[in-house]
Design an enzyme around this catalytic site. Structure first.
Site, PDB file in Angstrom:
ATOM      1  CG  ASP A  15      -1.631  -1.123   1.191  1.00 28.74           C
ATOM      2  OD1 ASP A  15      -2.564  -1.663  -0.142  1.00 28.74           O
ATOM      3  OD2 ASP A  15      -2.399  -1.750   2.098  1.00 28.74           O
ATOM      4  CE  LYS A  37      -4.243  -6.354   0.377  1.00 32.77           C
ATOM      5  NZ  LYS A  37      -5.059  -5.255  -0.087  1.00 32.77           N
ATOM      6  CG  ASP A  64      -7.518  -6.318  -2.536  1.00 31.52           C
ATOM      7  OD1 ASP A  64      -8.798  -6.688  -2.758  1.00 31.52           O
ATOM      8  OD2 ASP A  64      -7.331  -5.739  -1.442  1.00 31.52           O
ATOM      9  CE  LYS A  66     -11.708  -5.127  -1.217  1.00 28.33           C
ATOM     10  NZ  LYS A  66     -10.417  -4.843  -1.262  1.00 28.33           N
ATOM     11  CG  ASP A  69     -18.945  -3.677 -14.814  1.00 27.87           C
ATOM     12  OD1 ASP A  69     -20.226  -3.530 -15.302  1.00 27.87           O
ATOM     13  OD2 ASP A  69     -18.112  -2.791 -14.821  1.00 27.87           O
ATOM     14  CB  THR A  73     -17.884  -6.039 -17.847  1.00 26.33           C
ATOM     15  OG1 THR A  73     -18.671  -5.471 -18.879  1.00 26.33           O
ATOM     16  CG2 THR A  73     -16.656  -5.098 -17.690  1.00 26.33           C
ATOM     17  CB  THR A 117     -14.107  -4.905   7.920  1.00 29.73           C
ATOM     18  OG1 THR A 117     -12.950  -4.294   6.953  1.00 29.73           O
ATOM     19  CG2 THR A 117     -14.075  -6.465   7.761  1.00 29.73           C
ATOM     20  NE  ARG A 178      -2.048  -3.209  12.537  1.00 26.43           N
ATOM     21  CZ  ARG A 178      -2.241  -3.535  11.178  1.00 26.43           C
ATOM     22  NH1 ARG A 178      -2.196  -4.611  10.619  1.00 26.43           N
ATOM     23  NH2 ARG A 178      -2.958  -2.183  10.436  1.00 26.43           N
ATOM     24  CD  GLN A 187      -7.110  -3.483   9.621  1.00 32.64           C
ATOM     25  OE1 GLN A 187      -8.464  -3.607   9.692  1.00 32.64           O
ATOM     26  NE2 GLN A 187      -6.658  -3.439   8.360  1.00 32.64           N
ATOM     27  N   GLY A 207      -0.213  -5.146   6.214  1.00 35.79           N
ATOM     28  CA  GLY A 207       0.609  -4.059   5.626  1.00 35.79           C
ATOM     29  C   GLY A 207       1.515  -2.966   6.501  1.00 35.79           C
ATOM     30  NE  ARG A 208      -2.057   0.482   7.923  1.00 36.07           N
ATOM     31  CZ  ARG A 208      -3.231   0.804   8.319  1.00 36.07           C
ATOM     32  NH1 ARG A 208      -3.616   2.281   8.566  1.00 36.07           N
ATOM     33  NH2 ARG A 208      -4.185   0.020   8.693  1.00 36.07           N
TER      34      ARG A 208
HETATM   35  O1  C5P Z   1      -1.780  -1.974   6.860  1.00 35.65           O
HETATM   36  P1  C5P Z   1      -2.648  -2.883   7.079  1.00 35.65           P
HETATM   37  O2  C5P Z   1      -2.058  -4.338   7.697  1.00 35.65           O
HETATM   38  O3  C5P Z   1      -3.925  -2.509   7.751  1.00 35.65           O
HETATM   39  O4  C5P Z   1      -3.144  -3.509   5.780  1.00 35.65           O
HETATM   40  C1  C5P Z   1      -4.007  -4.417   5.699  1.00 35.65           C
HETATM   41  C2  C5P Z   1      -4.616  -4.485   4.065  1.00 35.65           C
HETATM   42  O5  C5P Z   1      -5.665  -5.147   3.867  1.00 35.65           O
HETATM   43  C3  C5P Z   1      -4.693  -3.155   3.443  1.00 35.65           C
HETATM   44  O6  C5P Z   1      -4.339  -3.384   2.190  1.00 35.65           O
HETATM   45  C4  C5P Z   1      -6.314  -3.172   3.427  1.00 35.65           C
HETATM   46  O7  C5P Z   1      -6.801  -2.334   2.362  1.00 35.65           O
HETATM   47  C5  C5P Z   1      -6.779  -4.488   3.189  1.00 35.65           C
HETATM   48  N1  C5P Z   1      -8.017  -4.915   3.776  1.00 35.65           N
HETATM   49  C6  C5P Z   1      -8.372  -4.542   5.233  1.00 35.65           C
HETATM   50  N2  C5P Z   1      -9.831  -4.788   5.540  1.00 35.65           N
HETATM   51  C7  C5P Z   1     -10.360  -5.415   4.836  1.00 35.65           C
HETATM   52  C8  C5P Z   1     -10.343  -5.801   3.263  1.00 35.65           C
HETATM   53  C9  C5P Z   1      -8.965  -5.295   2.951  1.00 35.65           C
HETATM   54  O8  C5P Z   1      -7.610  -3.955   5.884  1.00 35.65           O
HETATM   55  N3  C5P Z   1     -11.709  -5.627   5.160  1.00 35.65           N
END
Ligand code: C5P
Length: 235
Positions: A15, A37, A64, A66, A69, A73, A117, A178, A187, A207-208
């Site tokens: 991201d 991802k 990812d 999503k 349509d 398509t 979510t 986490r 989150q 991600g982070r």
């Molecule tokens: O940085 P973090 O670990 O929160 O990133 C989680 C990843 O999962 C991000 O790309 C976020 O868009 C994705 N995601 C999410 N919750 C969802 C669907 C996707 O955190 N319900």
């Protein structure tokens, strides 16, 4: 069902705003990470080329995007993505969308997003749905299984309720993970990597906690270590 090795269970969410930043991050992570991802932000900023580069470097890639349509398509778009040789693609869990994506996917694995979510019961009512979140997630999970979809994206807490409903074969992929003691950020319903694996996640998306760590490679290795320990305990 064969279970992926610990490194393969971790999917790192790239991201970041630019392809250059994503490329630099992947170079830093090196062999500590095997699965990435690419979401909409990066995909619309040159991420499709990056997906190809990552595949050429032997990585697995989860697009990812999503999709949702009209069926024709979705089927044709899915076929294009499958031609890229990537591994996972997300689609929204509407029956028409899932059937169309299945028709276009070939070997590309499809993951259905049941209910975002960020939606709660009040948001679903506002959008015109007769179901609350828990019921709609369960309904769409069953519809995804019936449509031959390979897996679901679920929040960590949904893993526990949905795995018994859909059985052992569908892939469950969960964000909202986490490491113990890490900043939860935005989150709200989180599990640690070990808890998510024990709750039957096949892959966790992080991600982070990795991408913004002072030492991203060490952060990824620590999470893979946690996954390894959870796998050694039984799953
Ligand atoms: O940085 P973090 O670990 O929160 O990133 C989680 C990843 O999962 C991000 O790309 C976020 O868009 C994705 N995601 C999410 N919750 C969802 C669907 C996707 O955190 N319900």
């Amino acid at each position: 069902m064969s279970k992926a090795a610990a490194t393969d269970r971790l999917i790192v969410a790239l991201d970041v705003e630019t392809v250059e930043a994503a490329r630099a991050l992947a170079a830093t992570l090196g062999d500590a990470v095997s699965f990435y991802k690419i979401g909409m932000e990066l995909a619309y900023g040159g991420g499709l080329t990056l997906a190809q580069e990552l595949k050429d470097a032997g990585k697995r890639v989860f697009m990812d995007l999503k999709l949702h349509d009209i069926g024709a398509t979705v089927e044709r778009a899915t076929r294009q993505i499958a031609r890229m040789g990537v591994d996972f693609l997300t689609i929204h869990a509407y029956p028409q969308t899932m059937a169309a994506a299945r028709a276009g996917a070939g070997d590309l694995k499809l993951l259905a997003v049941t209910v975002m979510t960020s939606y709660d019961d009040a948001d679903l009512k506002e959008a015109g749905y007769a179901y609350g979140v828990a019921d709609l997630v369960a309904r769409r999970a069953a519809q995804a299984k019936a449509a031959g979809i390979d897996g679901l994206i679920l929040s960590p807490l949904e893993l526990v309720t949905i795995r018994p409903v859909i059985g052992p074969d569908m892939l469950l992929v969960t964000p909202g993970v986490r490491p113990a003691g890490a900043d939860a950020g935005d989150q709200k319903r989180i599990m640690t990597p070990a808890q998510a694996i024990a709750a039957s996640a096949d892959h966790i998306v992080v991600g982070r906690p990795i991408t913004r760590a002072a030492d991203p490679r060490a952060a990824a290795q620590a999470i893979v270590g946690e996954i390894e320990s959870a796998l050694a305990l039984g799953r």
